[in-house]
Design a protein around this motif. Structure first.
Motif, PDB file in Angstrom:
ATOM      1  N   GLU A 200      33.694  32.544  44.244  1.00  0.00           N
ATOM      2  CA  GLU A 200      34.813  31.664  43.885  1.00  0.00           C
ATOM      3  C   GLU A 200      36.074  32.505  43.983  1.00  0.00           C
ATOM      4  OE1 GLU A 200      34.190  29.098  40.531  1.00  0.00           O
ATOM      5  OE2 GLU A 200      36.349  28.919  40.141  1.00  0.00           O
ATOM      6  N   GLY A 201      36.807  32.346  45.088  1.00  0.00           N
ATOM      7  CA  GLY A 201      37.918  33.253  45.345  1.00  0.00           C
ATOM      8  C   GLY A 201      37.378  34.659  45.454  1.00  0.00           C
ATOM      9  N   PRO A 202      38.038  35.607  44.793  1.00  0.00           N
ATOM     10  CA  PRO A 202      37.546  36.987  44.867  1.00  0.00           C
ATOM     11  C   PRO A 202      36.367  37.251  43.936  1.00  0.00           C
ATOM     12  CG  PRO A 202      39.555  36.887  43.566  1.00  0.00           C
ATOM     13  CD  PRO A 202      39.326  35.501  44.086  1.00  0.00           C
ATOM     14  N   ALA A 203      36.020  36.304  43.087  1.00  0.00           N
ATOM     15  CA  ALA A 203      34.917  36.514  42.138  1.00  0.00           C
ATOM     16  C   ALA A 203      33.597  36.122  42.789  1.00  0.00           C
ATOM     17  CB  ALA A 203      35.142  35.669  40.891  1.00  0.00           C
ATOM     18  N   ALA A 204      32.534  36.744  42.301  1.00  0.00           N
ATOM     19  CA  ALA A 204      31.206  36.436  42.843  1.00  0.00           C
ATOM     20  C   ALA A 204      30.155  36.676  41.778  1.00  0.00           C
ATOM     21  CB  ALA A 204      30.912  37.302  44.059  1.00  0.00           C
ATOM     22  N   SER A 205      29.041  35.951  41.905  1.00  0.00           N
ATOM     23  CA  SER A 205      27.878  36.293  41.104  1.00  0.00           C
ATOM     24  C   SER A 205      26.610  35.983  41.893  1.00  0.00           C
ATOM     25  CB  SER A 205      27.875  35.615  39.743  1.00  0.00           C
ATOM     26  OG  SER A 205      26.988  36.331  38.877  1.00  0.00           O
TER      27      SER A 205
END
Lengths: 467, 486
Positions: A200-205
């Protein structure tokens, strides 16, 4: 010899399913043929491994399938012994002429080297404990079924405004080993895996599962978990490097402690490259750390015999923090005056043996309990690019990845930028405060093992990266 | 072999493929190792099989088999098409390939001595002699040597009419001495860590290494390292030896420029890249003396990334990656080239074997030589640390933050190497690091190093990459980080 390939069942043109494996009797026939040919070409002893694999893997990124592959292969690996010397030749051509040629290569290599003073006669017939790790539903999973599951996972990401990438794979494999002293062992298993990174945008999991039984995990639930955590990871804040209490999810534990496995090889100690040299039978780790090697554990996979066909034994490696036992190949056991434990690699090799089915003792702390009991710490989803910095103190470096969360006053309060760690595993296993139940964990650095989540104090983060 | 290829392509077309390419590959390998004066591994292997990649319904499918009968090939090709049709169930757009000509060609990598024709006794004798030289040194507790030779034939055919045969001969060799004393393990390797040097050469590579002269030198260094000072933690000047710089290039330039990473195709496994598409021709990647190319042509040297055609049938090329410090190019394939404004693939699709899908890979990603003589570089350095031979390497999944440690370091004071240091390490952010480069040695110090173990893709594939480098100097680098809190 009539090539067994003629009898091989291959998927029909209308199906995208994986090829079926040969029947065990076909593999036995290859073994018998090689042993007969080896005897006629002057080998004093011969050993044959036949390994067959039929795997398929669907890969997706940017919410769509971009790679989708299937493979089938069979290899015959032959070791001959002549006048105290041994060598190996491997081929995937199973016509009799090719097998004879491989035997001749093996003999030629064996002849042209010095005698091996540690070479033992091959072992005779053995008894094996049965394990059943072949699930027909796993073997039968088709490319269409994988594609539909991937589509559902990607649709979920799209719905949440996220981008998904990952894999969905399944396959089957079998191995037999036989030798000229009458030993014969056979094993087959299925395997399946789903892994997903949600961005999600620059975030990740990330979430991942792996099992012999494809019904043991739900890709959609894993996708939902990754999507949920990716959303939590948005707006990460930069924290100062330093020592933190960490809550390591099982995948993070696995990828760290996986680097310990070779240290329990008797040959590694003999070579003085194990971190356990001068440390056996001492209180090295915390009293809450116990480790065994157990191929028969219900959550484990792998053949119940080693590279020479010896049955694998369950070995208690660490008991309440004290390294108690090692694993031994036949040669290492002979040198040490011990009994072999069934952990040897296929000969000839310079590494000896290793425990390949580590099982850590677990505890009863849930992830929630670990979080609620933490005043300030970091919850670690996954680690990445772990490498050994100091082999004796077992200092490992690597990065956090795909979801690092700040815990304050017993709850997750936000996401943190990823850290680099430089952490001694020995020190880490002295500092374990809480253990979760041991589960089958899967990561990317170590092969799958049975490990718990851990809450660890004073974990050393040395630098921070840009995201 | 061409009949096998044609049969597979014909079946794929009949089943509905709009494009197909086939690789039949025959791989032969010999592995020799010694440990403490005894032969360790002694093995030879061969593998022959076929892999077919097809486009159907606008999506990819790939299948491989070692069953090279008419029936086996037909089943494999049909399976690839069925898989492609399954892929189309979860596609967002149609695959479009950049145009490429059809080529009919045959190429063999140059070598002077076929390593498979050199008597095994000769090879083992050299390894055992080097092993013995190392074991002669007091304090050495483990000695290891290795040779690895490969001969790879590939027959590539595509539905646009290419028929390309390539034969590559690859050699590798290295030695290492380890010393366990007190509570410390120290190791020295030659000519590089993790298996030595590897290149697209014959046995002449092994003969060029002078193992017998170097064996006692590294053994003595391994034993002495225990008694020297720890590398300090500080921000300062760093000089990297060529082999370590080769790995630095690999991790902080080579991987970030892979366009599949940039586009998110490796997000779940190998990671992505900080080199987003808006950075092309804009980013000041490095200082102005830094020039990096990705060059698969033989003109660049006999590296592990050298070939005549990639595994997608595209001729080998040289691509500017960093020109005078500015980021200029990615590694692309026929599917992705148009996304960076190219009308043609840069020719970097490579596969490990017949049973793996070609993916974007480094070729020879090299730092071009500079102008400095090595002795002048040392004498020009007032206060710095020289690090040589990799021991560990790690970088984040977007390729910003890295940390390396090496087997040995040397303190430089007043333009002279004054003392040996143990446990050297350094860390940084890729672009900050490369922008701090202020000196690169000239061509006579330049070596095309081989990295034989680059893993990428799912299922995992390991291929070799080449990295030309000469020693270079970097300013204001964070040194000693790996051990700062231990």
């Amino acid at each position: 010899m009539k090539p067994p390939a003629q009898n091989r069942k291959v998927s029909t043109a209308s199906s995208a399913g994986a090829a079926e494996l040969l029947h065990e009797r076909e593999l036995r026939r290859i073994v018998d043929t090689v042993l007969r040919l080896a005897k006629s070409t002057g080998a004093e002893e011969a050993e044959v491994h036949v390994d067959e694999v039929a795997d398929a893997l669907t890969r997706f990124a940017n919410n769509a399938i971009h790679q989708n592959v299937a493979e089938h292969g069979l290899t015959v690996s032959i070791r001959t012994v002549v006048d105290g010397r041994t060598a190996r030749a491997t081929t995937n051509r199973i016509h009799e002429d090719s097998l004879r040629s491989a035997i001749e290569v093996s003999l030629s290599l064996a002849h042209r080297q010095p005698k091996d003073p540690r070479l033992l006669p091959m072992p005779g017939k053995q008894r094996y404990r049965a394990v059943n790790r072949f699930i027909k539903q796993t073997a039968a999973l088709s490319a269409e079924e994988r594609a539909r599951a991937v589509r559902r996972a990607c649709d979920l990401a799209v719905k949440k405004g996220q981008v998904a990438a990952g894999i969905y794979s399944n396959g089957q494999s079998q191995s037999v080993v036989g030798n000229s002293r009458g030993l014969f062992a056979a094993y087959r298993e299925t395997h399946s895996e789903f892994s997903i990174t949600a961005q999600e945008g620059p975030a990740a999991s990330w979430a991942k599962a792996n099992s012999t039984d494809v019904r043991a995990f739900d890709p959609q639930k894993l996708a939902a978990r990754a999507c949920q955590k990716a959303h939590l990871a948005v707006n990460s804040r930069e924290l100062a490097p330093g020592r933190y209490t960490v809550i390591l999810e099982p995948a993070a534990v696995l990828d760290l402690v996986g680097f310990l496995f070779y240290d329990f090889a008797a040959t590694a100690l003999e070579d003085k490259r194990s971190c356990l040299n001068e440390r056996m039978a001492k209180q090295l780790f915390g009293q809450n750390i116990s480790i065994s090697d157990d191929v028969y554990h219900a959550l484990q996979q792998g053949a119940p015999f080693d590279g020479e066909g010896l049955p694998r034994q369950r070995v208690l490696l660490v008991d309440c923090g004290i390294p108690k036992n090692l694993v031994y190949s036949r040669a290492a056991a002979q040198a040490a005056g011990k009994r072999p434990t069934g952990h040897g690699f296929a000969l000839p090799n310079e590494y000896g043996e290793a425990p390949m089915n580590l099982v850590f003792g677990g505890g009863d702390s849930s992830m929630d309990k670990m979080v609620t009991s933490t005043d300030r710490g970091l919850l670690v989803t996954r680690l990445w690019y772990i490498r050994e910095v100091d082999p004796y103190e077992k200092v490992m470096t690597g990065m956090t990845r795909d979801g690092l969360f700040l815990v304050e006053n017993g709850r997750v309060t936000g996401a943190a930028r990823n850290f680099r760690f430089n952490q001694s595993l020995i020190e880490m296993l002295k500092n374990v405060e809480l253990l979760g139940p041991a589960v089958r964990a899967t990561g990317e650095e170590a092969f799958e093992m049975v490990v718990p989540a851990m809450k660890v104090r004073d974990f050393c983060f040395s630098e921070v990266t840009k995201f | 072999m061409w009949d096998l290829c044609t049969n597979a392509l014909d079946t794929a077309k009949l089943r509905g493929a709009t494009y197909g390419d086939v690789r039949v590959m025959h791989l032969r390998q010999r592995d020799l190792t010694t440990k403490n004066g005894q032969v360790g591994t002694l093995a030879q292997s061969e593998s022959l099989g076929l892999g077919i990649r097809v486009l159907a319904n606008g999506a990819w499918g790939f299948a491989s088999t070692d069953r090279l009968t008419r029936e086996g090939l037909a089943a494999c090709a049909a399976q690839a098409v069925s898989i492609a049709k399954a892929s189309a169930l979860a596609k967002r757009s149609e695959v479009v390939l950049a145009p490429e000509k059809a080529y009919v060609d045959s190429w063999q990598s140059p070598f002077r001595k076929d390593p498979f024709e050199i008597p095994l006794e000769t090879q083992l004798a050299l390894l055992l002699a080097a092993d013995a030289e190392m074991r002669r040194v007091k304090g050495v507790t483990l000695t290891e040597t290795d040779m690895q030779f490969r001969k790879i034939d590939s027959w590539f055919a595509s539905s646009i009419g290419s028929r390309i045969h390539q034969r590559k001969v690859i050699s590798g060799c290295g030695i290492a001495a380890t010393s366990f004393q007190g509570e410390e393990i120290q190791k020295r390797s030659y000519p590089n860590g993790f298996g030595g040097q590897h290149s697209l050469q014959g046995y002449e590579l092994v003969e060029s290494l002078d193992l017998m002269r170097n064996a006692p030198l590294i053994a003595e260094e391994a034993a002495v390292l225990h008694s020297v000072s720890q590398c300090p933690e500080k921000v300062g000047t760093l000089i990297l030896g060529g082999s370590q710089l080769g790995l630095q290039i690999h991790e902080s330039i080579g991987h970030p420029i892979e366009l599949d990473r940039v586009l998110g195709q490796e997000a779940n496994f190998a990671g992505t890249s900080f080199l987003t598409l808006d950075q092309l021709d804009q980013l000041k990647y490095a200082s102005s003396i830094v020039n990096v190319v990705a060059d698969a042509r033989l003109d660049h040297g006999q590296g592990l990334g050298t070939f005549a055609y990639d595994d997608e049938g595209v001729p080998a090329q040289c691509t500017d990656i960093i020109k005078d410090g500015t980021f200029r190019g990615y590694l692309s394939n026929r599917e992705t080239a148009h996304l960076v404004g190219l009308d043609r693939s840069s020719g970097t699709m490579r596969t490990e074997s017949w049973n793996r899908l070609p993916i974007i890979r480094m070729t020879n990603v090299s730092l071009l030589p500079g102008t400095w003589d090595y002795d002048d570089l040392i004498s020009d350095t007032h206060d710095g640390i020289l690090m040589e031979t990799n021991r560990s390497w790690s970088i984040d999944d977007r390729r910003y933050q890295f940390q390396f440690s090496t087997e040995i370091g040397w303190e430089i004071k007043g333009g002279k190497k004054v003392r040996m240091l143990k446990n050297p390490s350094y860390s940084g952010i890729s672009t900050e690091f490369w922008n701090s480069c202020d000196a690169i040695c000239r061509f006579d110090h330049w070596t095309l190093w081989g990295t034989p173990n680059c893993g990428k893709g799912q299922p995992m594939q390991t291929v070799g990459t080449g990295h030309g480098a000469a020693p270079a100097r970097f300013r204001n680098v964070h040194i000693g980080t790996a051990f700062s809190n231990q």
